[in-house]
Design a protein around this motif. Sequence first.
Motif, PDB file in Angstrom:
ATOM      1  N   ASN A 113       0.918  -1.173   0.007  1.00  0.00           N
ATOM      2  CA  ASN A 113      -0.041  -0.209  -0.062  1.00  0.00           C
ATOM      3  C   ASN A 113       0.852   1.262   0.077  1.00  0.00           C
ATOM      4  O   ASN A 113       0.451   2.250  -0.562  1.00  0.00           O
ATOM      5  CB  ASN A 113      -0.879   0.100   1.233  1.00  0.00           C
ATOM      6  N   ASP A 114       1.948   1.144   0.739  1.00  0.00           N
ATOM      7  CA  ASP A 114       2.991   2.234   0.656  1.00  0.00           C
ATOM      8  C   ASP A 114       3.613   2.559  -0.722  1.00  0.00           C
ATOM      9  O   ASP A 114       3.694   3.835  -1.186  1.00  0.00           O
ATOM     10  CB  ASP A 114       4.074   2.291   1.730  1.00  0.00           C
ATOM     11  N   ILE A 115       3.784   1.678  -1.427  1.00  0.00           N
ATOM     12  CA  ILE A 115       4.390   1.755  -2.869  1.00  0.00           C
ATOM     13  C   ILE A 115       3.352   2.485  -3.646  1.00  0.00           C
ATOM     14  O   ILE A 115       3.805   3.255  -4.436  1.00  0.00           O
ATOM     15  CB  ILE A 115       4.654   0.541  -3.423  1.00  0.00           C
ATOM     16  N   LEU A 116       2.157   2.205  -3.468  1.00  0.00           N
ATOM     17  CA  LEU A 116       1.083   2.751  -4.425  1.00  0.00           C
ATOM     18  C   LEU A 116       0.580   4.258  -3.888  1.00  0.00           C
ATOM     19  O   LEU A 116      -0.041   4.841  -4.561  1.00  0.00           O
ATOM     20  CB  LEU A 116      -0.212   1.980  -4.474  1.00  0.00           C
ATOM     21  N   ASP A 117       1.087   4.446  -2.941  1.00  0.00           N
ATOM     22  CA  ASP A 117       0.976   5.953  -2.200  1.00  0.00           C
ATOM     23  C   ASP A 117       1.665   6.945  -2.937  1.00  0.00           C
ATOM     24  O   ASP A 117       2.461   7.920  -2.206  1.00  0.00           O
ATOM     25  CB  ASP A 117       0.902   6.015  -1.074  1.00  0.00           C
ATOM     26  N   THR A 118       1.569   6.930  -4.176  1.00  0.00           N
ATOM     27  CA  THR A 118       2.338   8.005  -4.946  1.00  0.00           C
ATOM     28  C   THR A 118       1.381   8.651  -6.184  1.00  0.00           C
ATOM     29  O   THR A 118       0.698   7.937  -6.639  1.00  0.00           O
ATOM     30  CB  THR A 118       3.591   7.573  -5.886  1.00  0.00           C
ATOM     31  N   PRO A 119       1.538   9.912  -6.262  1.00  0.00           N
ATOM     32  CA  PRO A 119       0.635  10.556  -7.389  1.00  0.00           C
ATOM     33  C   PRO A 119       0.744  10.002  -8.759  1.00  0.00           C
ATOM     34  O   PRO A 119      -0.139  10.217  -9.364  1.00  0.00           O
ATOM     35  CB  PRO A 119       1.098  11.976  -7.188  1.00  0.00           C
ATOM     36  N   ALA A 120       2.006   9.636  -9.036  1.00  0.00           N
ATOM     37  CA  ALA A 120       2.276   9.010 -10.227  1.00  0.00           C
ATOM     38  C   ALA A 120       1.404   7.596 -10.682  1.00  0.00           C
ATOM     39  O   ALA A 120       0.735   7.621 -11.721  1.00  0.00           O
ATOM     40  CB  ALA A 120       3.802   8.648 -10.637  1.00  0.00           C
ATOM     41  N   VAL A 121       1.443   6.978  -9.581  1.00  0.00           N
ATOM     42  CA  VAL A 121       0.545   5.602  -9.981  1.00  0.00           C
ATOM     43  C   VAL A 121      -0.828   5.926  -9.605  1.00  0.00           C
ATOM     44  O   VAL A 121      -1.543   5.360 -10.839  1.00  0.00           O
ATOM     45  CB  VAL A 121       1.114   4.795  -8.594  1.00  0.00           C
ATOM     46  N   GLU A 122      -1.480   6.838  -8.982  1.00  0.00           N
ATOM     47  CA  GLU A 122      -2.726   7.043  -9.223  1.00  0.00           C
ATOM     48  C   GLU A 122      -3.353   7.924 -10.185  1.00  0.00           C
ATOM     49  O   GLU A 122      -4.516   7.423 -10.790  1.00  0.00           O
ATOM     50  CB  GLU A 122      -3.082   8.064  -7.678  1.00  0.00           C
ATOM     51  N   ALA A 123      -2.485   8.575 -10.923  1.00  0.00           N
ATOM     52  CA  ALA A 123      -2.780   9.267 -12.107  1.00  0.00           C
ATOM     53  C   ALA A 123      -2.805   8.305 -13.197  1.00  0.00           C
ATOM     54  O   ALA A 123      -3.542   8.196 -14.339  1.00  0.00           O
ATOM     55  CB  ALA A 123      -1.842  10.333 -12.458  1.00  0.00           C
ATOM     56  N   ALA A 124      -1.865   7.169 -13.256  1.00  0.00           N
ATOM     57  CA  ALA A 124      -1.835   6.343 -14.243  1.00  0.00           C
ATOM     58  C   ALA A 124      -3.037   5.490 -14.366  1.00  0.00           C
ATOM     59  O   ALA A 124      -3.187   5.077 -15.538  1.00  0.00           O
ATOM     60  CB  ALA A 124      -0.255   5.676 -14.179  1.00  0.00           C
ATOM     61  N   PHE A 125      -3.360   5.102 -13.042  1.00  0.00           N
ATOM     62  CA  PHE A 125      -4.336   3.920 -13.301  1.00  0.00           C
ATOM     63  C   PHE A 125      -5.815   4.393 -13.021  1.00  0.00           C
ATOM     64  O   PHE A 125      -6.799   3.676 -13.777  1.00  0.00           O
ATOM     65  CB  PHE A 125      -4.091   2.881 -12.069  1.00  0.00           C
ATOM     66  N   HIS A 126      -6.159   5.521 -12.493  1.00  0.00           N
ATOM     67  CA  HIS A 126      -7.470   5.888 -12.239  1.00  0.00           C
ATOM     68  C   HIS A 126      -8.534   5.003 -11.812  1.00  0.00           C
ATOM     69  O   HIS A 126      -9.451   4.852 -12.214  1.00  0.00           O
ATOM     70  CB  HIS A 126      -8.042   6.458 -13.621  1.00  0.00           C
ATOM     71  N   VAL A 127      -8.064   4.037 -10.767  1.00  0.00           N
ATOM     72  CA  VAL A 127      -9.052   3.208 -10.178  1.00  0.00           C
ATOM     73  C   VAL A 127      -8.938   3.569  -8.764  1.00  0.00           C
ATOM     74  O   VAL A 127      -7.878   4.002  -8.140  1.00  0.00           O
ATOM     75  CB  VAL A 127      -8.585   1.885 -10.474  1.00  0.00           C
ATOM     76  N   PRO A 128      -9.703   3.210  -7.911  1.00  0.00           N
ATOM     77  CA  PRO A 128      -9.727   3.123  -6.583  1.00  0.00           C
ATOM     78  C   PRO A 128      -8.293   2.652  -5.987  1.00  0.00           C
ATOM     79  O   PRO A 128      -8.196   1.314  -6.342  1.00  0.00           O
ATOM     80  CB  PRO A 128     -11.063   2.622  -5.863  1.00  0.00           C
ATOM     81  N   ARG A 129      -7.930   3.030  -4.839  1.00  0.00           N
ATOM     82  CA  ARG A 129      -6.678   2.416  -4.259  1.00  0.00           C
ATOM     83  C   ARG A 129      -6.983   0.956  -3.764  1.00  0.00           C
ATOM     84  O   ARG A 129      -6.070   0.109  -3.954  1.00  0.00           O
ATOM     85  CB  ARG A 129      -6.227   3.304  -3.086  1.00  0.00           C
ATOM     86  N   SER A 130      -8.037   0.854  -2.947  1.00  0.00           N
ATOM     87  CA  SER A 130      -8.326  -0.593  -2.731  1.00  0.00           C
ATOM     88  C   SER A 130      -8.414  -1.816  -3.748  1.00  0.00           C
ATOM     89  O   SER A 130      -8.110  -2.752  -3.566  1.00  0.00           O
ATOM     90  CB  SER A 130      -9.624  -0.601  -1.901  1.00  0.00           C
ATOM     91  N   LEU A 131      -8.999  -1.143  -4.691  1.00  0.00           N
ATOM     92  CA  LEU A 131      -8.973  -2.259  -5.853  1.00  0.00           C
ATOM     93  C   LEU A 131      -7.801  -2.461  -6.473  1.00  0.00           C
ATOM     94  O   LEU A 131      -7.267  -3.614  -6.668  1.00  0.00           O
ATOM     95  CB  LEU A 131     -10.022  -1.500  -6.987  1.00  0.00           C
ATOM     96  N   LEU A 132      -6.984  -1.198  -6.727  1.00  0.00           N
ATOM     97  CA  LEU A 132      -5.439  -1.524  -7.353  1.00  0.00           C
ATOM     98  C   LEU A 132      -4.657  -2.354  -6.193  1.00  0.00           C
ATOM     99  O   LEU A 132      -4.005  -3.341  -6.746  1.00  0.00           O
ATOM    100  CB  LEU A 132      -4.924  -0.102  -7.535  1.00  0.00           C
ATOM    101  N   LEU A 133      -4.903  -2.072  -5.022  1.00  0.00           N
ATOM    102  CA  LEU A 133      -4.084  -2.991  -4.123  1.00  0.00           C
ATOM    103  C   LEU A 133      -4.436  -4.483  -4.062  1.00  0.00           C
ATOM    104  O   LEU A 133      -3.469  -5.240  -3.983  1.00  0.00           O
ATOM    105  CB  LEU A 133      -4.449  -2.420  -2.777  1.00  0.00           C
ATOM    106  N   THR A 134      -5.526  -4.733  -4.125  1.00  0.00           N
ATOM    107  CA  THR A 134      -5.858  -6.234  -4.211  1.00  0.00           C
ATOM    108  C   THR A 134      -5.457  -6.967  -5.467  1.00  0.00           C
ATOM    109  O   THR A 134      -5.164  -7.988  -5.472  1.00  0.00           O
ATOM    110  CB  THR A 134      -7.384  -6.469  -3.953  1.00  0.00           C
ATOM    111  N   GLN A 135      -5.573  -5.972  -6.685  1.00  0.00           N
ATOM    112  CA  GLN A 135      -5.176  -6.449  -7.802  1.00  0.00           C
ATOM    113  C   GLN A 135      -3.826  -6.688  -7.941  1.00  0.00           C
ATOM    114  O   GLN A 135      -3.055  -7.841  -8.699  1.00  0.00           O
ATOM    115  CB  GLN A 135      -5.722  -5.838  -9.004  1.00  0.00           C
ATOM    116  N   LEU A 136      -2.930  -5.800  -7.565  1.00  0.00           N
ATOM    117  CA  LEU A 136      -1.378  -5.773  -7.388  1.00  0.00           C
ATOM    118  C   LEU A 136      -1.010  -7.016  -6.556  1.00  0.00           C
ATOM    119  O   LEU A 136       0.321  -7.628  -6.639  1.00  0.00           O
ATOM    120  CB  LEU A 136      -0.579  -4.533  -7.004  1.00  0.00           C
ATOM    121  N   ALA A 137      -1.745  -7.358  -5.462  1.00  0.00           N
ATOM    122  CA  ALA A 137      -1.103  -8.515  -4.391  1.00  0.00           C
ATOM    123  C   ALA A 137      -0.996  -9.671  -5.123  1.00  0.00           C
ATOM    124  O   ALA A 137      -0.439 -10.525  -4.511  1.00  0.00           O
ATOM    125  CB  ALA A 137      -2.125  -8.346  -3.370  1.00  0.00           C
TER     126      ALA A 137
END
Length: 651
Positions: free
Chosen positions: A192-216
């Motif tokens: 979750n800490d790795i995803l806490d960057t503006p560049a990643v959030e801007a690139a995927f445009h999906v909610p953090r919780s969804l992206l977290l479970t997918q990258l896990a």
Amino acid sequence: MALVGLAQTGKSTIFQAASSTAVESGFLADSRLGFDACLVNIGLEQAALVDLPALRTLHDLQDADRLLLMALLGGETGHGGKGGFKAPDVLIQVVDATALEPNLALSQELCQLGKPLVIALNRLDEARERGIYINVEALSAALGVPVVPTVAHMGKGMATLFETALNAFRSKTCPIPQLPGPHLRKALAGLNDILDTPAVEAAFHVPRSLLLTQLAKDHTFFTAEMARLFPSLMPAVEEARAEAARHLPRPLAEELFADRHYRAAALHEQVTRLGHAAEKAGWRRGLDRLFLHPRWGLIGTLAVFALVLFMVFEVSTTLDSLTSAPLAAWVGQWEPDSTVGVIGRAVADGLVGLIGIVVPYMLPLVLLLVSLEESGIMHRVAFVVDRGFHRIGLHGGVAVPFLLGLGCNVPALSAVAASSSGRERIVASLLITFVPCSARSAIVLAIGGKYLGWEGVLGIFLLTMLIIAVAGKLLTHRYVQASPGMIQAIPPYAMPQWRRLLAITWERTSDILTTVMPLLVLGSVVLALLSHFGADAIINTLLLPVTSWWLGLPVVLGVPILFGVLRKELSLLMVYQALGTQDIAPLLDWVQIATFLVFLTFYVPCVSTFAVMLKTIGRRDALFSVGLSVGVALGIALLCRVLLQAMNAML
């Protein structure tokens, strides 16, 4: 608004219950996953409704689920910019109440999308019959979303569902985030800490919780996209994933799957209890099965139709014999010779004709149908026939006016004006003029029943239904703008109140005094003066191309055809007068009789109908209706004449 859910939950049934007469279909990009879309009126608002393919899960994204997720988050452009839809503002998840637990697993995933969500708890009646009782309030509180009980195949809860979805859009209230269990949240903290960057959030445009479970999980679409967009972060992602696995009793992907289903099972147990199968809900449930059942609902509709026919041909005929018939016989004894006397007789004939329309046919039938509306039965009939009316570009709400038209087209047109607008009002009004009112039906039954037999009478009525269906399809090319979908509410059964019944009946029939009566009397005077001054021969000569050449009828039937514009019953009387006998068989063969009846069935109903159309749809469309009815009457009568003559020659 997007309808989402597992397969076989009733999504398409809800869409069909709300859809308009013009549904646009398309496919999600680079796939054969089809969707349907239309506009729907919700009160004074209008929404775009999309019925998406079944969504299996967001946990393990296969290609179909991934395309659906992308459509939910970003919309669909369609092929060539057509047939697409924008990203939904509101999600409506259709849930099968008889199999709640797997649906709740998807509900918790949809809560991660950060969009307003409404749950349609469908098939609740079947669940109760199986002894499954669901606490709707507890389910709504646990997920933080509105939950609306529905029975889609019966149309129940539809209006509440879409009103709730509209309110969810206005309030912008999103569901309560459905987070993994505490042990998983602790294990995934590093990722979750790795995803806490503006560049990643801007690139995927999906909610953090969804992206977290997918990258896990490894080997997912999002993992591949992460490697493509941020290759420098992938070593840290893989290390965080491995670290998380070391703190868990089983592989990370399996733990995520187990946690998801555990939370769904726990919620299911929290909001559901099992008991004895629900008892029968009494007469209300029985009536719903009669009127709203997917297979047997047509039986209730046919019962209402039979009741209307009984009212028209039994009750109304009896009232006619007790009211207007004696008045007509009494007025008929007056045979004036002077012009003033002829005008007075014509005025009396017009008033008697008015009584003949209102007392036996209009008031009883309107009162009956208003009673059926107030009791809640007509709303159910309209729901059942809605899909059939869609085929001719209309909604089931016009079923009541069409039934009124069997008695008299005048109140039917007034009912259309009160219940519809725009294109639907015009098309329904044009088609109602082809509905055989009691006057036209009386002529068909009187002459056809005597000389053509029941087969001929049935054939004429079936031909009427066919022409209405074909004309409805053709009119869609003239009035191309399709009506938006209409949410039909299914109210509870109620006992009609007499004061309200009388008020609504008066409201729907009051136009007869202000609009119809002057034209009816005026038309009677004009036609009487033509007859008084010896214009019969001139009229018959002028109509020679129609009567003799086109229809193959005796020339003397021109006047009865023309006078039928005043009131159709006059045509029957004047046919006997023109031919000099009530036994017309020696003068007309069966082909001529059938041709004449077909022509009168589709010919301009009466001046009263035209008067109401002037008020409800305007002069231009009213004149078009006259031209349409004359054209259809001439065309169908000629076709019948040719076919019947050929058949007669072969016999």
